[in-house]
Design a protein around this motif. Structure first.
Motif, mmCIF file in Angstrom:
data_model
loop_
_atom_site.group_PDB
_atom_site.id
_atom_site.type_symbol
_atom_site.label_atom_id
_atom_site.label_comp_id
_atom_site.label_asym_id
_atom_site.label_seq_id
_atom_site.Cartn_x
_atom_site.Cartn_y
_atom_site.Cartn_z
ATOM 1 N N THR A 149 -14.127 -13.413 3.059
ATOM 2 C CA THR A 149 -13.141 -13.461 1.978
ATOM 3 C C THR A 149 -11.731 -13.689 2.507
ATOM 4 O OG1 THR A 149 -14.477 -12.015 0.558
ATOM 5 C CG2 THR A 149 -12.125 -12.175 0.053
ATOM 6 N N VAL A 150 -11.329 -12.931 3.528
ATOM 7 C CA VAL A 150 -9.956 -13.061 4.017
ATOM 8 C C VAL A 150 -9.741 -14.395 4.725
ATOM 9 C CG1 VAL A 150 -9.636 -10.574 4.209
ATOM 10 C CG2 VAL A 150 -10.460 -11.860 6.198
ATOM 11 N N CYS A 151 -10.819 -15.022 5.202
ATOM 12 C CA CYS A 151 -10.681 -16.334 5.830
ATOM 13 C C CYS A 151 -10.699 -17.464 4.808
ATOM 14 C CB CYS A 151 -11.794 -16.546 6.861
ATOM 15 S SG CYS A 151 -11.572 -15.530 8.342
ATOM 16 N N SER A 152 -10.985 -17.145 3.576
ATOM 17 C CA SER A 152 -10.893 -18.102 2.465
ATOM 18 C C SER A 152 -10.438 -17.316 1.243
ATOM 19 C CB SER A 152 -12.256 -18.768 2.226
ATOM 20 O OG SER A 152 -12.163 -19.738 1.201
ATOM 21 N N ALA A 153 -9.142 -16.942 1.252
ATOM 22 C CA ALA A 153 -8.620 -15.953 0.309
ATOM 23 C C ALA A 153 -8.228 -16.567 -1.030
ATOM 24 C CB ALA A 153 -7.419 -15.236 0.931
ATOM 25 N N THR A 154 -9.197 -17.219 -1.671
ATOM 26 C CA THR A 154 -8.943 -17.737 -3.013
ATOM 27 C C THR A 154 -9.013 -16.595 -4.019
ATOM 28 O OG1 THR A 154 -11.286 -18.170 -3.431
ATOM 29 C CG2 THR A 154 -10.013 -19.920 -2.360
ATOM 30 N N ALA A 155 -8.409 -16.800 -5.168
ATOM 31 C CA ALA A 155 -8.426 -15.765 -6.199
ATOM 32 C C ALA A 155 -9.862 -15.423 -6.592
ATOM 33 C CB ALA A 155 -7.630 -16.226 -7.423
ATOM 34 N N SER A 156 -10.733 -16.438 -6.625
ATOM 35 C CA SER A 156 -12.132 -16.218 -6.994
ATOM 36 C C SER A 156 -12.853 -15.359 -5.963
ATOM 37 C CB SER A 156 -12.840 -17.564 -7.151
ATOM 38 O OG SER A 156 -14.215 -17.393 -7.399
ATOM 39 N N ASN A 157 -12.664 -15.671 -4.676
ATOM 40 C CA ASN A 157 -13.325 -14.900 -3.620
ATOM 41 C C ASN A 157 -12.834 -13.458 -3.578
ATOM 42 O OD1 ASN A 157 -14.872 -17.072 -2.836
ATOM 43 N ND2 ASN A 157 -13.544 -17.666 -1.135
ATOM 44 N N ASP A 199 -3.826 -8.395 -5.674
ATOM 45 C CA ASP A 199 -2.375 -8.605 -5.615
ATOM 46 C C ASP A 199 -2.117 -9.978 -4.997
ATOM 47 O OD1 ASP A 199 0.335 -8.645 -5.176
ATOM 48 O OD2 ASP A 199 0.447 -6.610 -4.377
ATOM 49 N N ASP A 200 -1.825 -10.951 -5.826
ATOM 50 C CA ASP A 200 -1.748 -12.331 -5.371
ATOM 51 C C ASP A 200 -0.604 -12.566 -4.401
ATOM 52 O OD1 ASP A 200 -3.392 -14.617 -5.711
ATOM 53 O OD2 ASP A 200 -1.693 -15.646 -6.635
ATOM 54 N N ARG A 201 0.456 -11.747 -4.466
ATOM 55 C CA ARG A 201 1.575 -11.950 -3.548
ATOM 56 C C ARG A 201 1.145 -11.734 -2.097
ATOM 57 N NH1 ARG A 201 4.495 -15.113 -3.548
ATOM 58 N NH2 ARG A 201 5.910 -14.065 -2.101
ATOM 59 N N ILE A 202 0.246 -10.770 -1.862
ATOM 60 C CA ILE A 202 -0.243 -10.533 -0.496
ATOM 61 C C ILE A 202 -0.925 -11.765 0.052
ATOM 62 C CG2 ILE A 202 -1.881 -9.190 0.902
ATOM 63 C CD1 ILE A 202 -1.414 -6.849 -0.998
ATOM 64 N N TRP A 203 -1.744 -12.396 -0.769
ATOM 65 C CA TRP A 203 -2.598 -13.475 -0.283
ATOM 66 C C TRP A 203 -1.930 -14.833 -0.338
ATOM 67 C CZ3 TRP A 203 -6.142 -11.188 2.328
ATOM 68 C CH2 TRP A 203 -6.485 -9.885 1.974
ATOM 69 N N LEU A 204 -0.890 -14.992 -1.171
ATOM 70 C CA LEU A 204 -0.139 -16.244 -1.166
ATOM 71 C C LEU A 204 0.558 -16.470 0.168
ATOM 72 C CD1 LEU A 204 1.506 -16.387 -4.719
ATOM 73 C CD2 LEU A 204 -0.180 -17.972 -3.770
ATOM 74 N N ALA A 245 15.075 -10.019 1.632
ATOM 75 C CA ALA A 245 13.698 -10.326 2.036
ATOM 76 C C ALA A 245 12.685 -9.615 1.136
ATOM 77 C CB ALA A 245 13.464 -9.916 3.484
ATOM 78 N N GLU A 246 11.562 -10.290 0.893
ATOM 79 C CA GLU A 246 10.449 -9.681 0.154
ATOM 80 C C GLU A 246 9.536 -8.986 1.155
ATOM 81 O OE1 GLU A 246 7.066 -10.856 -3.184
ATOM 82 O OE2 GLU A 246 7.872 -12.407 -1.845
ATOM 83 N N ILE A 247 9.203 -7.729 0.897
ATOM 84 C CA ILE A 247 8.362 -6.943 1.807
ATOM 85 C C ILE A 247 6.946 -6.879 1.243
ATOM 86 C CG2 ILE A 247 8.067 -4.723 2.953
ATOM 87 C CD1 ILE A 247 11.101 -4.316 2.586
ATOM 88 N N LEU A 248 5.985 -7.349 2.024
ATOM 89 C CA LEU A 248 4.597 -7.434 1.575
ATOM 90 C C LEU A 248 3.663 -6.827 2.619
ATOM 91 C CD1 LEU A 248 4.545 -11.184 0.428
ATOM 92 C CD2 LEU A 248 4.692 -9.188 -1.067
ATOM 93 N N LEU A 249 2.486 -6.394 2.149
ATOM 94 C CA LEU A 249 1.415 -6.037 3.078
ATOM 95 C C LEU A 249 0.868 -7.312 3.692
ATOM 96 C CD1 LEU A 249 -0.584 -3.342 1.077
ATOM 97 C CD2 LEU A 249 1.095 -2.970 2.873
ATOM 98 N N SER A 250 0.593 -7.287 4.994
ATOM 99 C CA SER A 250 0.036 -8.468 5.639
ATOM 100 C C SER A 250 -1.474 -8.529 5.408
ATOM 101 C CB SER A 250 0.328 -8.451 7.143
ATOM 102 O OG SER A 250 -0.577 -7.607 7.827
ATOM 103 N N ALA A 251 -1.997 -9.749 5.301
ATOM 104 C CA ALA A 251 -3.437 -9.932 5.099
ATOM 105 C C ALA A 251 -4.222 -9.352 6.274
ATOM 106 C CB ALA A 251 -3.751 -11.415 4.928
ATOM 107 N N PHE A 252 -3.701 -9.523 7.489
ATOM 108 C CA PHE A 252 -4.379 -8.998 8.670
ATOM 109 C C PHE A 252 -4.492 -7.474 8.599
ATOM 110 C CE2 PHE A 252 -3.947 -7.078 12.934
ATOM 111 C CZ PHE A 252 -5.100 -7.559 13.533
ATOM 112 N N HIS A 253 -3.407 -6.801 8.266
ATOM 113 C CA HIS A 253 -3.427 -5.340 8.233
ATOM 114 C C HIS A 253 -4.278 -4.805 7.075
ATOM 115 C CE1 HIS A 253 0.376 -5.525 10.787
ATOM 116 N NE2 HIS A 253 -0.482 -4.813 11.477
#
Length: 460
Positions: free
Chosen positions: A171-179, A206-211, A134-142
């Motif tokens: 930003t987190v509700c529209s987490a595009t790379a630009s935002n 860190d794009d992996r968090i937001w993907l 499994a890949e371990i990532l920070l959650s967007a919510f946290h």
């Protein structure tokens, strides 16, 4: 009694996972729990696992596992909970036991692809060892909650702080790379450089968090964050609501069972129906924000102007902070950002914190209790000298008005602290027995003689 109450959780359903250990004085020390419905939910959606940690004032940590990811879009994240556990200690051994029990009762654990955790999760090597694929990532919510907490504690102008909070939410509700890049630039420009490392701004890039989160639409993201906010607050309030770990867990699990039955979770219908319309951005104000607005209005109505300004500053800390609330017969234990104090609401409200003792005003802890109970400040909870239109005794509101209008300085801070300590020493001396009085007096006498001068020069 503890054993009997816990066994009730398995009554009528032997397939319920229940593993617990008793510590000293027959008190519950650890617990692992999973109902058959939870297990079925995980079997259906094992790919993404969301882990939330809830601390309590007794030093225990509640681990809550929820399913996450595309296809798992329930109306309430309560229906996504698949596992509860409270380890004896939050260390390597405790976490290994927690995870291995979960794996033993959930063979589909091998299908887990992603595990989402909070920034304070310090035992990542244990997770990696137990879930090697499994890949371990920070959650967007946290990450969002982490940054919100940091923003509230930054010494910035209120307008700048509000701009950061609003921009973060958008930003987190529209987490595009630009935002995310714009948010990074805003923080880099707004926050002093020496404070930026503590914000971990690199997480925004860190794009992996937001993907793992970006697949949601903006409306779905708003629903997702609102729902998790309410669920994590419920976990905090239930886990800290009783003095014993056993009663906290039993209250939480009974509440969960009742609400899952109401929401029809047993049919495992966790996808959004075709006719379900997610909340629009204009509907973001929920019941918590409405309560906060009412409390602010009550402060401004009931309190004299200087008192209202002091209390509103305290209430700013309460809003969106991590809150743990426990109660006994006549006391409420409150923890905000790891600052624990006892609150009494009867008569003029009081708290054990320095702010309440010094000013006699509703502090952040009292306001937290009111917010959690959906109540507002009442006139009888405020000392007479702080009410508008009252004649104020010398040295109370008038002097505090001067404090509010001036800059902080070391002498003023010392003066307030000395006044507080002097009052406490006087109270303790008056309330103790004669024998205890002599002992305390002699101790103070010795300190005064050694610091200030001999006995004939100093009066204690």
């Amino acid at each position: 009694m503890a054993l009997t109450s816990l066994k009730e959780l398995q009554a009528g359903d032997p397939d319920t996972l229940l593993v617990f250990e008793m510590g000293k004085n027959s008190q519950l020390d650890s617990l692992r729990y999973q109902s058959p419905i939870m297990r079925q939910v995980f079997m259906r959606f094992p790919e993404v696992l969301f882990i939330h940690r809830t601390p309590n004032p007794r030093g225990k940590i509640l681990y809550t596992f929820l399913v996450d990811g595309p296809g798992v879009l329930p109306e309430s994240s309560l229906t996504r909970i698949v596992y509860f556990s409270v380890p004896v200690k939050e260390n390597t051994e405790g976490l290994v036991q927690l995870l291995q029990t979960f794996k033993k009762f959930n063979p589909d654990w091998e299908r887990i692809c992603t595990i989402l955790v909070d920034p304070y999760f310090s035992l990542l090597p244990v997770l990696a060892m137990e879930f090697p694929s499994a890949e371990i990532l920070l959650s967007a919510f946290h990450v969002c909650k982490f940054l919100q907490g940091k923003f509230y504690r930054l010494a910035l102008e209120p307008s700048v702080k509000q701009l950061l909070l609003t921009t973060l939410k958008n930003t987190v509700c529209s987490a595009t790379a630009s935002n995310l890049k714009k948010m990074h630039t805003l923080l880099s420009d707004s926050v002093p450089q020496d404070l930026q490392p503590d914000l971990h701004l690199g997480w925004l890039l860190d794009d992996r968090i937001w993907l793992a989160h970006r697949w949601r639409s903006k409306a779905e993201s708003i629903c997702y964050f609102q729902d998790l906010e309410i669920t994590t607050r419920l976990l905090s309030q239930f886990f800290g609501i009783e003095l014993s770990l056993e009663r906290s867990i039993l209250s939480l699990l009974r509440y969960l069972k009742q609400n899952m039955e109401k929401e029809g979770a047993s049919n495992l219908d966790l996808t959004i129906p075709a006719n379900c319309t997610p909340l629009e951005p204009s509907a973001e104000i929920n019941k918590f924000q409405e309560v906060e607005a009412c409390i602010q209005h009550s402060l401004q109505t009931i309190c004299a102007e200087p008192a209202a300004q002091l209390c509103l500053g305290e209430f700013a800390v309460v809003q969106r902070s991590v809150q743990l609330i426990g109660s006994s017969t006549d006391k409420v234990n409150v923890q905000i950002l790891e600052d624990v104090h006892e609150v009494r609401l009867q008569g003029p409200g009081s708290c054990t914190c320095h702010f309440s003792k010094t000013f006699g005003l509703p502090c952040r802890h009292i306001l937290t209790v009111l917010s959690s109970r959906h109540q507002v400040l009442q006139p009888e909870m405020l000392p007479e000298q702080w009410k508008p239109g009252r004649r104020t005794p010398p040295g109370s509101v008038a002097s505090l008005a001067n404090i509010l209008g001036s800059r902080w300085n070391v002498g003023l801070d010392k003066e307030l602290l000395v006044a507080f300590l002097t009052g406490e020493v006087r109270r303790l001396l008056l309330q103790c027995s004669r024998e205890e009085f002599e002992r305390r007096y002699n101790t103070l006498r010795e300190l005064a003689d050694s610091w200030i001068g001999p006995y004939f020069q100093v009066q204690v």
